[in-house]
Design an enzyme around this catalytic site. Structure first.
Site, PDB file in Angstrom:
ATOM      1  N   GLY A  11      30.253  39.235  51.213  1.00 47.87           N
ATOM      2  CA  GLY A  11      30.284  40.703  51.232  1.00 47.87           C
ATOM      3  C   GLY A  11      29.114  41.295  50.466  1.00 47.87           C
ATOM      4  N   ARG A  25       9.688  39.545  41.898  1.00 45.89           N
ATOM      5  CA  ARG A  25       8.583  39.925  41.002  1.00 45.89           C
ATOM      6  C   ARG A  25       8.405  38.929  39.858  1.00 45.89           C
ATOM      7  NH1 ARG A  25       8.298  46.562  41.266  1.00 45.89           N
ATOM      8  NH2 ARG A  25       7.651  46.520  43.454  1.00 45.89           N
ATOM      9  N   ARG A  72      29.018  35.979  56.568  1.00 48.88           N
ATOM     10  CA  ARG A  72      29.904  34.879  56.150  1.00 48.88           C
ATOM     11  C   ARG A  72      29.714  33.816  57.223  1.00 48.88           C
ATOM     12  NH1 ARG A  72      33.027  37.713  52.300  1.00 48.88           N
ATOM     13  NH2 ARG A  72      33.527  39.838  52.903  1.00 48.88           N
ATOM     14  N   ASP A 103      32.135  33.599  45.122  1.00 47.89           N
ATOM     15  CA  ASP A 103      32.525  32.184  45.035  1.00 47.89           C
ATOM     16  C   ASP A 103      32.361  31.443  46.369  1.00 47.89           C
ATOM     17  OD1 ASP A 103      34.756  33.644  46.000  1.00 47.89           O
ATOM     18  OD2 ASP A 103      36.096  32.008  45.475  1.00 47.89           O
ATOM     19  N   GLY A 104      32.547  32.132  47.487  1.00 47.13           N
ATOM     20  CA  GLY A 104      32.352  31.478  48.785  1.00 47.13           C
ATOM     21  C   GLY A 104      30.900  31.027  48.942  1.00 47.13           C
ATOM     22  N   THR A 126      29.452  40.589  43.779  1.00 48.02           N
ATOM     23  CA  THR A 126      30.585  40.975  44.627  1.00 48.02           C
ATOM     24  C   THR A 126      31.261  42.149  43.946  1.00 48.02           C
ATOM     25  OG1 THR A 126      32.865  40.413  45.225  1.00 48.02           O
ATOM     26  CG2 THR A 126      31.874  39.032  43.548  1.00 48.02           C
ATOM     27  N   ASP A 128      34.231  42.725  43.808  1.00 42.34           N
ATOM     28  CA  ASP A 128      35.558  42.344  43.303  1.00 42.34           C
ATOM     29  C   ASP A 128      35.571  41.894  41.834  1.00 42.34           C
ATOM     30  OD1 ASP A 128      36.444  42.893  45.810  1.00 42.34           O
ATOM     31  OD2 ASP A 128      36.942  40.842  46.371  1.00 42.34           O
ATOM     32  N   ASP A 130      35.536  38.995  40.724  1.00 43.30           N
ATOM     33  CA  ASP A 130      36.466  37.872  40.564  1.00 43.30           C
ATOM     34  C   ASP A 130      35.745  36.532  40.411  1.00 43.30           C
ATOM     35  OD1 ASP A 130      35.504  37.873  43.144  1.00 43.30           O
ATOM     36  OD2 ASP A 130      37.416  37.480  44.098  1.00 43.30           O
ATOM     37  N   ARG A 155      43.161  63.526  43.196  1.00 43.86           N
ATOM     38  CA  ARG A 155      43.992  64.128  42.146  1.00 43.86           C
ATOM     39  C   ARG A 155      44.090  65.653  42.337  1.00 43.86           C
ATOM     40  NH1 ARG A 155      46.135  62.928  37.554  1.00 43.86           N
ATOM     41  NH2 ARG A 155      45.433  60.783  37.492  1.00 43.86           N
ATOM     42  N   ARG A 163      52.254  66.030  45.020  1.00 41.39           N
ATOM     43  CA  ARG A 163      52.503  64.833  45.834  1.00 41.39           C
ATOM     44  C   ARG A 163      52.249  63.546  45.042  1.00 41.39           C
ATOM     45  NH1 ARG A 163      49.401  66.839  51.277  1.00 41.39           N
ATOM     46  NH2 ARG A 163      51.216  67.614  52.378  1.00 41.39           N
ATOM     47  N   MET A 170      39.688  48.005  47.099  1.00 46.15           N
ATOM     48  CA  MET A 170      39.414  46.630  47.532  1.00 46.15           C
ATOM     49  C   MET A 170      39.816  45.632  46.447  1.00 46.15           C
ATOM     50  SD  MET A 170      36.071  46.431  49.931  1.00 46.15           S
ATOM     51  CE  MET A 170      36.303  46.559  51.697  1.00 46.15           C
ATOM     52  N   ARG A 172      40.836  41.551  47.447  1.00 39.47           N
ATOM     53  CA  ARG A 172      41.723  40.731  48.275  1.00 39.47           C
ATOM     54  C   ARG A 172      42.553  39.786  47.419  1.00 39.47           C
ATOM     55  NH1 ARG A 172      38.733  39.133  53.445  1.00 39.47           N
ATOM     56  NH2 ARG A 172      37.276  38.293  51.948  1.00 39.47           N
ATOM     57  N   ILE A 253      33.965  52.091  51.879  1.00 36.80           N
ATOM     58  CA  ILE A 253      33.208  53.105  51.120  1.00 36.80           C
ATOM     59  C   ILE A 253      32.797  52.520  49.771  1.00 36.80           C
ATOM     60  CG2 ILE A 253      33.570  55.262  49.812  1.00 36.80           C
ATOM     61  CD1 ILE A 253      35.204  56.244  52.228  1.00 36.80           C
TER      62      ILE A 253
END
Ligand code: F6P
Length: 322
Positions: A11, A25, A72, A103-104, A126, A128, A130, A155, A163, A170, A172, A253
């Site tokens: 990603g 550089r 990927r 990691d992938g 990434t 994430d 992670d 907000r 509400r 994001m 996973r 986004i």
């Protein structure tokens, strides 16, 4: 070492371009030629590459995405695909490889370096966050700030209509984005894959807050939460408590946009560090930043090591939410 390749894989993440710029550089200053490889390992397998110099990376430090594009690549998961990639490296005299991704990307890099005489250094990028071996990955800070801006907007409307909003971010397999966005955005709760979600407890908490005068709330849900995504969780909550609610999935986004200063600085540090690691013969590793120091960890740590959510941030969120 006279020639190295650089690629982005998995990603995309804001700051990848700043990292490419820094690596190109700093390598040039050391007299090393850099070859840009398109679409990650997929481009390496088919030889889609071209030399890139310092002018070629001008005006990209502020751009999101990756000028090298990314993919990927299933073919690289097999030895046959990696053999093709090695043949391309030999044909072009590429001695070292900088692989920017998660990691992938590093799993592929490790298998590649184990099977063939190639020197590979990974750079963690990434949204994430992670990846163990670095406090932050390139792109995380930008994604958090992008999601935060969205939550601030939500907000406003949540308040106006009294509400409950479920905002899906994001992540996973991890809740790093959810935690930082939730704390900074004043969320009522975060739901993340690392912590089992109990719908009854959540409903009880929401009920309690509303009884004490709260009229609008935001729940931040990481996409990988085990209780389901934001839509499924919202439905379960609707069955139990009467409160008007809406769902907003932020999605990709979060992956685009201008990188923050923090991401550009991290990317610049790690891009330079990757070149230095290759020159020092510290290959088979990932460069990262831990407590302000740039360090190298074995590539395998990125999937065997543990990186946990900051318990103190979780405590703060719980303390301040209601
Ligand atoms: O890069 C990580 C990530 O953004 C995850 O948070 C998300 O689940 C995944 O990528 C989405 O991948 P794709 O863009 O391939 O759908």
């Amino acid at each position: 070492m006279e020639k190295i390749g650089i690629l982005t894989s998995g990603g995309d993440a804001p700051g990848m371009n700043a990292c490419i710029r820094a690596a190109v550089r700093s390598a040039e200053i050391q007299g090393i030629q850099v070859v840009g490889i398109m679409r990650g390992y997929a481009g390496l397998i088919v030889g889609d590459l071209a030399p890139v110099d310092r002018r070629g990376v001008a005006n990209i430090i502020q751009r999101g995405g990756t000028i090298l594009e990314t993919a990927r690549c299933e073919e690289f998961k097999a030895r046959e695909g990696r053999a093709k990639a090695f043949a391309v490296m030999q044909e072009h005299g590429i001695e070292g490889l900088i692989a920017i991704g998660g990691d992938g990307t590093f799993r592929g890099a490790k298998s590649f370096a184990d099977e063939f005489p190639v020197k590979v250094v990974g750079v963690p990028a990434t949204i994430d966050n992670d990846v163990p071996g670095t406090d932050y990955t390139i792109g995380f800070d930008t994604a958090v700030n992008t999601a935060l801006e969205a939550i601030d907007r939500i907000r406003d409307t949540a308040f106006s209509h009294e509400r409950l909003f479920f905002v899906e971010v994001m992540g996973r397999q991890s809740g790093f984005i959810a935690l930082e966005v939730g704390l900074a955005g004043g969320a009522e709760a975060i739901l993340v894959p690392e912590i089992p979600t109990d719908i009854e407890t959540l409903c009880h908490q929401l009920d309690h807050s509303f009884r004490s005068g709260k009229r609008s709330s935001i729940i931040v849900v990481a996409e990988g939460d085990k209780a389901g995504g934001a839509f499924s969780i919202a439905n379960k909550v609707r069955e139990r408590i009467k409160m008007e609610s809406r769902v907003c999935v932020l999605g990709h986004i979060q992956r685009g946009g201008t990188p923050t200063a923090r991401d550009r600085i991290l990317a610049s540090k790690l891009g330079v560090a990757a070149v230095e690691a290759l020159l020092k013969g510290q290959d088979g590793c990932m460069v990262g930043e831990v407590k302000g120091d740039v360090i190298c960890t074995p590539l395998s740590t990125s999937w065997t090591g543990a990186k946990t959510l900051d318990g103190y941030l979780i405590h703060l969120l719980d303390l301040l939410a209601h």
